[in-house]
Design a protein around this motif. Sequence first.
Motif, PDB file in Angstrom:
ATOM      1  N   GLU A 182       0.827  -1.200   0.000  1.00  0.00           N
ATOM      2  CA  GLU A 182       0.000   0.000   0.000  1.00  0.00           C
ATOM      3  C   GLU A 182       0.869   1.261   0.000  1.00  0.00           C
ATOM      4  OE1 GLU A 182       0.457  -1.283   4.326  1.00  0.00           O
ATOM      5  OE2 GLU A 182       0.125  -2.254   2.397  1.00  0.00           O
ATOM      6  N   ASP A 183       0.222   2.396  -0.300  1.00  0.00           N
ATOM      7  CA  ASP A 183       0.930   3.675  -0.393  1.00  0.00           C
ATOM      8  C   ASP A 183       1.274   4.265   0.975  1.00  0.00           C
ATOM      9  OD1 ASP A 183       0.071   3.266  -2.976  1.00  0.00           O
ATOM     10  OD2 ASP A 183      -1.386   4.886  -2.983  1.00  0.00           O
ATOM     11  N   ASN A 184       0.550   3.874   2.000  1.00  0.00           N
ATOM     12  CA  ASN A 184       0.501   4.642   3.241  1.00  0.00           C
ATOM     13  C   ASN A 184       1.712   4.429   4.145  1.00  0.00           C
ATOM     14  OD1 ASN A 184      -2.124   3.389   2.276  1.00  0.00           O
ATOM     15  ND2 ASN A 184      -2.905   5.168   3.369  1.00  0.00           N
ATOM     16  N   TRP A 185       2.866   4.931   3.756  1.00  0.00           N
ATOM     17  CA  TRP A 185       4.059   4.816   4.590  1.00  0.00           C
ATOM     18  C   TRP A 185       3.847   5.578   5.900  1.00  0.00           C
ATOM     19  CZ3 TRP A 185       9.473   4.997   1.923  1.00  0.00           C
ATOM     20  CH2 TRP A 185       9.572   3.922   1.027  1.00  0.00           C
ATOM     21  N   GLY A 186       4.221   4.951   6.991  1.00  0.00           N
ATOM     22  CA  GLY A 186       4.101   5.602   8.288  1.00  0.00           C
ATOM     23  C   GLY A 186       2.724   5.470   8.908  1.00  0.00           C
ATOM     24  N   HIS A 187       1.801   4.809   8.208  1.00  0.00           N
ATOM     25  CA  HIS A 187       0.462   4.600   8.754  1.00  0.00           C
ATOM     26  C   HIS A 187       0.353   3.146   9.187  1.00  0.00           C
ATOM     27  CE1 HIS A 187      -3.879   4.824   9.276  1.00  0.00           C
ATOM     28  NE2 HIS A 187      -4.011   3.745   8.511  1.00  0.00           N
ATOM     29  N   TYR A 188       0.170   2.928  10.479  1.00  0.00           N
ATOM     30  CA  TYR A 188       0.159   1.573  11.018  1.00  0.00           C
ATOM     31  C   TYR A 188      -1.219   1.177  11.541  1.00  0.00           C
ATOM     32  CZ  TYR A 188       5.178   2.355  10.747  1.00  0.00           C
ATOM     33  OH  TYR A 188       6.437   2.653  10.299  1.00  0.00           O
ATOM     34  N   GLY A 189      -2.261   1.657  10.853  1.00  0.00           N
ATOM     35  CA  GLY A 189      -3.618   1.342  11.259  1.00  0.00           C
ATOM     36  C   GLY A 189      -4.200   0.173  10.483  1.00  0.00           C
ATOM     37  N   TRP A 190      -5.261  -0.390  11.036  1.00  0.00           N
ATOM     38  CA  TRP A 190      -5.919  -1.536  10.408  1.00  0.00           C
ATOM     39  C   TRP A 190      -6.619  -1.137   9.113  1.00  0.00           C
ATOM     40  CZ3 TRP A 190      -5.719  -6.605  10.753  1.00  0.00           C
ATOM     41  CH2 TRP A 190      -6.743  -7.366  10.186  1.00  0.00           C
TER      42      TRP A 190
ATOM     43  N   ASN B  87      -1.859  -4.676   9.365  1.00  0.00           N
ATOM     44  CA  ASN B  87      -3.107  -4.671   8.590  1.00  0.00           C
ATOM     45  C   ASN B  87      -3.344  -6.001   7.869  1.00  0.00           C
ATOM     46  OD1 ASN B  87      -1.315  -4.533   6.427  1.00  0.00           O
ATOM     47  ND2 ASN B  87      -1.786  -2.395   5.915  1.00  0.00           N
ATOM     48  N   THR B  88      -2.771  -7.069   8.414  1.00  0.00           N
ATOM     49  CA  THR B  88      -2.967  -8.410   7.858  1.00  0.00           C
ATOM     50  C   THR B  88      -3.739  -9.260   8.867  1.00  0.00           C
ATOM     51  OG1 THR B  88      -0.856  -8.286   6.661  1.00  0.00           O
ATOM     52  CG2 THR B  88      -1.804 -10.476   7.004  1.00  0.00           C
ATOM     53  N   PRO B  89      -4.837  -9.876   8.429  1.00  0.00           N
ATOM     54  CA  PRO B  89      -5.580 -10.731   9.359  1.00  0.00           C
ATOM     55  C   PRO B  89      -4.794 -11.979   9.729  1.00  0.00           C
ATOM     56  CG  PRO B  89      -6.466 -10.925   7.125  1.00  0.00           C
ATOM     57  CD  PRO B  89      -5.448  -9.818   7.087  1.00  0.00           C
ATOM     58  N   PRO B  90      -5.072 -12.525  10.923  1.00  0.00           N
ATOM     59  CA  PRO B  90      -6.085 -12.105  11.895  1.00  0.00           C
ATOM     60  C   PRO B  90      -5.674 -10.837  12.641  1.00  0.00           C
ATOM     61  CG  PRO B  90      -4.823 -13.947  12.752  1.00  0.00           C
ATOM     62  CD  PRO B  90      -4.397 -13.779  11.321  1.00  0.00           C
ATOM     63  N   ARG B  91      -6.666 -10.082  13.009  1.00  0.00           N
ATOM     64  CA  ARG B  91      -6.413  -8.799  13.645  1.00  0.00           C
ATOM     65  C   ARG B  91      -5.843  -9.003  15.045  1.00  0.00           C
ATOM     66  NH1 ARG B  91     -10.620  -3.752  13.119  1.00  0.00           N
ATOM     67  NH2 ARG B  91      -9.341  -2.154  14.161  1.00  0.00           N
ATOM     68  N   THR B  92      -4.708  -8.384  15.300  1.00  0.00           N
ATOM     69  CA  THR B  92      -4.061  -8.483  16.616  1.00  0.00           C
ATOM     70  C   THR B  92      -3.717  -7.081  17.093  1.00  0.00           C
ATOM     71  OG1 THR B  92      -1.962  -8.900  15.448  1.00  0.00           O
ATOM     72  CG2 THR B  92      -3.170 -10.819  16.258  1.00  0.00           C
ATOM     73  N   ARG B  93      -2.499  -6.879  17.538  1.00  0.00           N
ATOM     74  CA  ARG B  93      -2.091  -5.547  17.989  1.00  0.00           C
ATOM     75  C   ARG B  93      -2.044  -4.587  16.806  1.00  0.00           C
ATOM     76  NH1 ARG B  93       3.403  -5.496  20.206  1.00  0.00           N
ATOM     77  NH2 ARG B  93       3.872  -6.907  18.507  1.00  0.00           N
TER      78      ARG B  93
ATOM     79  N   GLN C 193       2.311   1.467  15.510  1.00  0.00           N
ATOM     80  CA  GLN C 193       3.728   1.281  15.218  1.00  0.00           C
ATOM     81  C   GLN C 193       4.376   0.286  16.153  1.00  0.00           C
ATOM     82  OE1 GLN C 193       5.958   4.902  14.964  1.00  0.00           O
ATOM     83  NE2 GLN C 193       7.805   3.904  14.202  1.00  0.00           N
ATOM     84  N   VAL C 194       3.902   0.207  17.400  1.00  0.00           N
ATOM     85  CA  VAL C 194       4.467  -0.726  18.364  1.00  0.00           C
ATOM     86  C   VAL C 194       4.282  -2.169  17.902  1.00  0.00           C
ATOM     87  CG1 VAL C 194       2.357  -0.943  19.739  1.00  0.00           C
ATOM     88  CG2 VAL C 194       4.580  -1.280  20.830  1.00  0.00           C
ATOM     89  N   ALA C 195       3.287  -2.403  17.030  1.00  0.00           N
ATOM     90  CA  ALA C 195       3.010  -3.759  16.549  1.00  0.00           C
ATOM     91  C   ALA C 195       3.513  -3.992  15.137  1.00  0.00           C
ATOM     92  CB  ALA C 195       1.501  -4.012  16.591  1.00  0.00           C
ATOM     93  N   SER C 196       4.406  -3.147  14.656  1.00  0.00           N
ATOM     94  CA  SER C 196       4.813  -3.212  13.254  1.00  0.00           C
ATOM     95  C   SER C 196       5.923  -4.212  12.968  1.00  0.00           C
ATOM     96  CB  SER C 196       5.241  -1.823  12.769  1.00  0.00           C
ATOM     97  OG  SER C 196       6.398  -1.379  13.472  1.00  0.00           O
ATOM     98  N   MET C 197       6.563  -4.732  14.004  1.00  0.00           N
ATOM     99  CA  MET C 197       7.674  -5.656  13.817  1.00  0.00           C
ATOM    100  C   MET C 197       7.227  -7.105  14.058  1.00  0.00           C
ATOM    101  SD  MET C 197      10.455  -4.062  12.920  1.00  0.00           S
ATOM    102  CE  MET C 197      11.264  -2.451  12.950  1.00  0.00           C
ATOM    103  N   MET C 198       7.193  -7.910  12.998  1.00  0.00           N
ATOM    104  CA  MET C 198       6.823  -9.315  13.134  1.00  0.00           C
ATOM    105  C   MET C 198       7.775 -10.061  14.054  1.00  0.00           C
ATOM    106  SD  MET C 198       5.937 -10.373   9.212  1.00  0.00           S
ATOM    107  CE  MET C 198       5.186 -11.922   9.729  1.00  0.00           C
TER     108      MET C 198
END
Length: 253
Positions: free
Chosen positions: A14-22, A84-90, A93-98
Amino acid sequence: MSGPIVAVTIDTEEDNWGHYGWDGANTTNIRELWRAHEIFERYGARPTYLTNYAPVSNADSVAVLGGLSELESVEIGAHCHPWNTPPRTREGQVASMMSADDQETNRAKIASVLDRIEAELGSRARVFRAGRWALSDSVARALADLGIGVDCSVSPGIDWSSIGGPDYSNAPFDPYTFDPSAPTVARSVGAMIELPPTVGFLRGHPVSQSRRRTWLERSFLSKLKVVGILDRVGLLTRRWLSPETSDGATMVR
């Protein structure tokens, strides 16, 4: 004598760099992939489009990727943004690192991407890159469970720990095989293959230069901006072979 093999990988997201929302992923950039692919065709490059969940959840993007995936010169790989990948979890940005998630969570999210790619494009991805370069044993084990044998998440010499990611300071700069339990350690025999992106220095051997730079970054000299000075004058200039971070002249060097 044969020349080097160049692997071209594109994070197709997606285009939205820096956006860590669902919600709110915009994929209009995918429309431009045919323009890029014309360049690849001109030079005989065979790109791998590492595709995450958002583009294969949008009809317009699926149409573009579907056309590309039919070409013999194209490979569709997988990419994952956990926020932003299911299943929905955290979320956030705090949840951005797999790399910070457990194996079960990573397996579920990667499976969502793989299944969606297969359903929309008719192919099963065989190569993977974690969002934000966040590989760990929990990610690697999940990949192995799902039959992914090739990863390209390790950015050698880069330490992402300050933003909650992995530390690749001691990772190999060249392709290597590894065991999922230790994804940054090269093994003579390993179940998986790592193809790290090209990160290097404009002078000197990358391993020795990386050690020097890492030592300086972690020493009291970092407060004196010594690393930045040495980078600018060319003594410790580290660059990626990527138009995302380097201009053309630098990449040629």
